[in-house]
Design an enzyme around this catalytic site. Structure first.
Site, PDB file in Angstrom:
ATOM      1  N   GLN A 126      43.229  -7.727  12.515  1.00 64.08           N
ATOM      2  CA  GLN A 126      43.040  -8.705  11.447  1.00 64.08           C
ATOM      3  C   GLN A 126      44.355  -8.996  10.742  1.00 64.08           C
ATOM      4  O   GLN A 126      44.696 -10.158  10.474  1.00 64.08           O
ATOM      5  CB  GLN A 126      42.003  -8.183  10.452  1.00 64.08           C
ATOM      6  CG  GLN A 126      41.506  -9.234   9.463  1.00 64.08           C
ATOM      7  CD  GLN A 126      40.392  -8.694   8.587  1.00 64.08           C
ATOM      8  OE1 GLN A 126      40.087  -7.507   8.610  1.00 64.08           O
ATOM      9  NE2 GLN A 126      39.769  -9.561   7.815  1.00 64.08           N
ATOM     10  N   HIS A 164      46.475 -12.870  11.299  1.00 62.98           N
ATOM     11  CA  HIS A 164      46.403 -13.815  10.193  1.00 62.98           C
ATOM     12  C   HIS A 164      47.759 -14.385   9.799  1.00 62.98           C
ATOM     13  O   HIS A 164      47.836 -15.179   8.849  1.00 62.98           O
ATOM     14  CB  HIS A 164      45.724 -13.163   8.982  1.00 62.98           C
ATOM     15  CG  HIS A 164      44.230 -13.257   9.041  1.00 62.98           C
ATOM     16  ND1 HIS A 164      43.500 -12.666  10.045  1.00 62.98           N
ATOM     17  CD2 HIS A 164      43.322 -13.885   8.258  1.00 62.98           C
ATOM     18  CE1 HIS A 164      42.208 -12.910   9.861  1.00 62.98           C
ATOM     19  NE2 HIS A 164      42.080 -13.650   8.791  1.00 62.98           N
ATOM     20  N   LEU A 177      38.040 -17.260  19.611  1.00 69.67           N
ATOM     21  CA  LEU A 177      37.891 -16.099  20.487  1.00 69.67           C
ATOM     22  C   LEU A 177      38.183 -14.799  19.745  1.00 69.67           C
ATOM     23  O   LEU A 177      37.576 -13.765  20.026  1.00 69.67           O
ATOM     24  CB  LEU A 177      38.822 -16.274  21.689  1.00 69.67           C
ATOM     25  CG  LEU A 177      38.950 -15.160  22.720  1.00 69.67           C
ATOM     26  CD1 LEU A 177      39.218 -15.776  24.102  1.00 69.67           C
ATOM     27  CD2 LEU A 177      40.080 -14.201  22.393  1.00 69.67           C
ATOM     28  N   TYR A 178      39.104 -14.868  18.785  1.00 70.84           N
ATOM     29  CA  TYR A 178      39.577 -13.668  18.092  1.00 70.84           C
ATOM     30  C   TYR A 178      38.695 -13.273  16.903  1.00 70.84           C
ATOM     31  O   TYR A 178      39.083 -12.418  16.113  1.00 70.84           O
ATOM     32  CB  TYR A 178      41.014 -13.863  17.617  1.00 70.84           C
ATOM     33  CG  TYR A 178      41.962 -12.767  18.053  1.00 70.84           C
ATOM     34  CD1 TYR A 178      41.796 -11.451  17.626  1.00 70.84           C
ATOM     35  CD2 TYR A 178      43.029 -13.038  18.888  1.00 70.84           C
ATOM     36  CE1 TYR A 178      42.673 -10.456  18.007  1.00 70.84           C
ATOM     37  CE2 TYR A 178      43.912 -12.043  19.287  1.00 70.84           C
ATOM     38  CZ  TYR A 178      43.725 -10.758  18.836  1.00 70.84           C
ATOM     39  OH  TYR A 178      44.591  -9.762  19.222  1.00 70.84           O
ATOM     40  N   HIS A 183      34.550  -9.558  14.516  1.00 71.96           N
ATOM     41  CA  HIS A 183      33.915  -8.864  13.395  1.00 71.96           C
ATOM     42  C   HIS A 183      32.923  -7.777  13.796  1.00 71.96           C
ATOM     43  O   HIS A 183      32.586  -6.928  12.967  1.00 71.96           O
ATOM     44  CB  HIS A 183      33.270  -9.894  12.462  1.00 71.96           C
ATOM     45  CG  HIS A 183      34.295 -10.733  11.760  1.00 71.96           C
ATOM     46  ND1 HIS A 183      34.892 -11.816  12.366  1.00 71.96           N
ATOM     47  CD2 HIS A 183      34.857 -10.621  10.532  1.00 71.96           C
ATOM     48  CE1 HIS A 183      35.771 -12.343  11.530  1.00 71.96           C
ATOM     49  NE2 HIS A 183      35.776 -11.657  10.421  1.00 71.96           N
ATOM     50  N   GLY A 226      41.570 -14.503  26.813  1.00 69.40           N
ATOM     51  CA  GLY A 226      42.406 -14.031  25.711  1.00 69.40           C
ATOM     52  C   GLY A 226      43.793 -13.600  26.134  1.00 69.40           C
ATOM     53  O   GLY A 226      44.772 -13.834  25.417  1.00 69.40           O
ATOM     54  N   SER A 266      47.421 -14.507  24.379  1.00 66.36           N
ATOM     55  CA  SER A 266      48.067 -13.425  23.651  1.00 66.36           C
ATOM     56  C   SER A 266      49.468 -13.147  24.169  1.00 66.36           C
ATOM     57  O   SER A 266      50.443 -13.139  23.404  1.00 66.36           O
ATOM     58  CB  SER A 266      47.205 -12.155  23.743  1.00 66.36           C
ATOM     59  OG  SER A 266      47.811 -11.089  23.055  1.00 66.36           O
TER      60      SER A 266
END
Length: 545
Positions: free
Chosen positions: A147, A151, A328-329, A332, A470, A474
């Site tokens: 997280q 961000h 995709l990310y 949670h 992903g 990435s």
């Protein structure tokens, strides 16, 4: 707030206004295969642009000779995943042969009904009934890192809409540490020896408060100003786990500044600050590849951060964040039912915006606590805590607003075989039957829900699609950073050999242990002997802080 995100597969407008009549756009039926681009022609016709797809024909469905050979020889993702996560003895031998190891690492780097109600969909298929721990042993240290790290480039501008971003950059620039604007950065800087501002409370180095650094942070008005910490990202005060990483990187920045000051006593504050920032960018990329992605992959093959592997390749050293990567990310399901720190259990209401946790527990206590608490499994569905379920609801709604194409279209785009049924997707029958009743056909299933509902690999955190979609996003974003290019990947970029060594020896453990008084257990996985599953319900109530 000027940049729009690139959307990888935007669904075409299905209805075209032609004179006084409305025609159906044939591109809505996705006739172009193998990454061919559909363009509507005239009132009812279309053509497929097959340029550089390796296919030709009306619908880009006829493979060229070399495409046939490539398809024949290319192993299935499930086979490659099995190979990479088994036969550890083989990968140990392979890892000792440098040219083979580098070759593999180079491959890894380049490698119709009405839609159902969103809230009902989330409640029935994504909401957690019972916590499902990740079988890979992923912990909260990993969850908070994910997280915190993402961000810096996932910053949706919700005032303008889900297609817009507040982020000025599209990669690893550490704006979540230094601020996304020059004004914010200047407020956070000490302007002495290249350092960031800080305060010391009970012998612990912490970020300054908003009382001393007048920048905008999102805190409840009931929280006293002296307990509102001022950092690069304005929402990180929400979660103590994010503030933990903010403290770690604050201390690391100032530690590196001291090293550079010793090496270069004549350097100005500006040169010390900017060079330290480059070093921390390098540390971040190395930790993400060698610790974070390594853990996430579950591979026995040891991943390495070596930009020189790409110097002979045609590689673009810049990056653009696709909106699909943001969706995709949304991981949670990683979040637990409660948060355990030492002998105390905090509910969500007790944990969020709780600066006292940072004031009453040392940094090493938080690191060890989060390293030993197991996170949830991401794939397979039904594992999002109710307190964060609204984030999944928003992601589904935003996908509809952005007209993202159905999940199977993305499977095709990434060279994966489309699922033929909901049962094939989920690996079971009951949920599959309910999904089929709602969507009618597997080809109608949406992008984000499908990623979370896809059956995970055996003993893995999620399934094939999350890995195969992903990974390219990435690794391209990491290795596409300018510091990894031939012009910049050298000691002088980082203030000389000593700064270069800081980058090349960076690990999660070093990052933490060089910035605390006593090195705790720190990793992205729980200890092998930890019995985390039995910890629920055994914690004492949270203290009066």
């Amino acid at each position: 707030m000027k940049a729009t995100r690139i959307i990888l597969l935007l669904a075409p407008f299905c209805f075209l206004k032609v004179a006084d009549t409305t025609a159906i756009n044939p591109c809505c039926y996705y006739p172009c295969q193998n990454k061919g681009i559909c363009v509507n022609v005239g009132k009812e016709d279309y053509e497929c642009d097959c340029t550089r797809t390796g296919y030709y024909g009306v619908n880009c469905s006829v493979p060229s000779f070399w495409s046939r050979i490539h398809t024949l020889l290319k192993p299935k993702p499930s086979f490659m995943h099995h190979m990479l996560t088994h036969y550890e003895w083989f990968w140990d031998i392979l890892g000792s042969i440098s040219f083979l190891r580098d070759s593999i690492m180079r491959y890894v780097l380049t490698g119709y009904k009405e839609l159902p109600d969103v809230k009902m969909l989330a409640e029935e298929f994504l909401l957690r009934k019972t916590f499902i721990p990740d079988p890979q042993g992923t912990n909260l240290m990993f969850a908070f890192f994910a997280q915190h790290f993402t961000h810096q480039f996932f910053r949706t501008d919700f005032d303008r809409g889900p297609a817009f971003t507040k982020a000025l950059g599209h990669g690893v620039d550490l704006s979540h540490i230094y601020g996304s604007t020059l004004e914010r950065q200047h407020h956070l800087r000490l302007f002495k020896d290249g350092k960031l501002k800080y305060q010391v409370i009970k012998g612990e180095v912490l970020p300054p408060s908003v009382k001393d650094v007048p920048i905008k942070m999102k805190y409840p008005s009931s929280l006293p100003e002296e307990k509102r910490f001022a950092i690069g990202h304005d929402v990180f005060g929400l979660v103590p786990g994010l503030m933990m990483y903010a403290i770690i990187w604050l201390r690391e920045h100032n530690r590196v500044c001291d090293i550079l000051k010793e090496e270069h006593p004549t350097w100005s504050d500006e040169q010390l600050f900017q060079t330290t920032r480059l070093i921390l960018i390098g540390e971040t990329i190395k930790i993400v590849i060698e610790d974070y992605v390594q853990h996430l992959s579950g591979y026995n093959f040891k991943m390495t951060f070596n930009p020189e592997l790409l110097f002979s390749e045609h590689f673009q050293y810049r990056n653009r964040i696709s909106v699909e990567f943001n969706h995709l990310y949304h991981w949670h399901p990683l979040m637990p039912d409660s948060f355990n720190v030492k002998d105390h259990e905090f509910s969500y209401d007790e944990f969020l915006f709780n600066s006292d946790i940072l004031l009453n527990f040392t940094l090493e206590t938080l690191v060890e606590a989060f390293s030993k608490q197991r996170a949830g499994r991401i794939g397979g569905g039904k594992n999002i805590h109710r307190k964060v379920l609204s984030v999944a609801v928003d992601a589904i709604e935003h996908g509809r607003q952005l007209r993202l194409q159905p999940f199977n279209q993305y499977r095709k785009w990434f060279g994966l075989t489309p699922y033929k049924s909901f049962q094939e997707l989920t690996g079971e029958t009951e949920v599959a039957a309910r999904l089929e009743k709602l969507y009618g056909h597997i080809d109608a299933l949406e992008f984000f829900p499908a990623l979370l509902l896809e059956a995970p690999y055996e003993n893995a955190i999620f399934g094939e699609s999350m890995v195969e979609m992903g990974a390219p996003f990435s690794l391209k974003g990491l290795m596409g950073n300018p510091i990894c290019s031939p012009d910049y990947w050298k000691p002088s970029t980082f203030g000389g050999q000593r700064g270069f060594d800081i980058v090349n020896t960076a690990t999660l453990k070093n990052l933490v242990c060089l910035n605390v008084k006593k090195c705790p257990y720190v990793a992205f996985h729980v200890p092998s002997d930890a019995d985390n599953d039995s910890e629920e319900g055994k914690r004492k109530p949270s203290p009066e802080l």
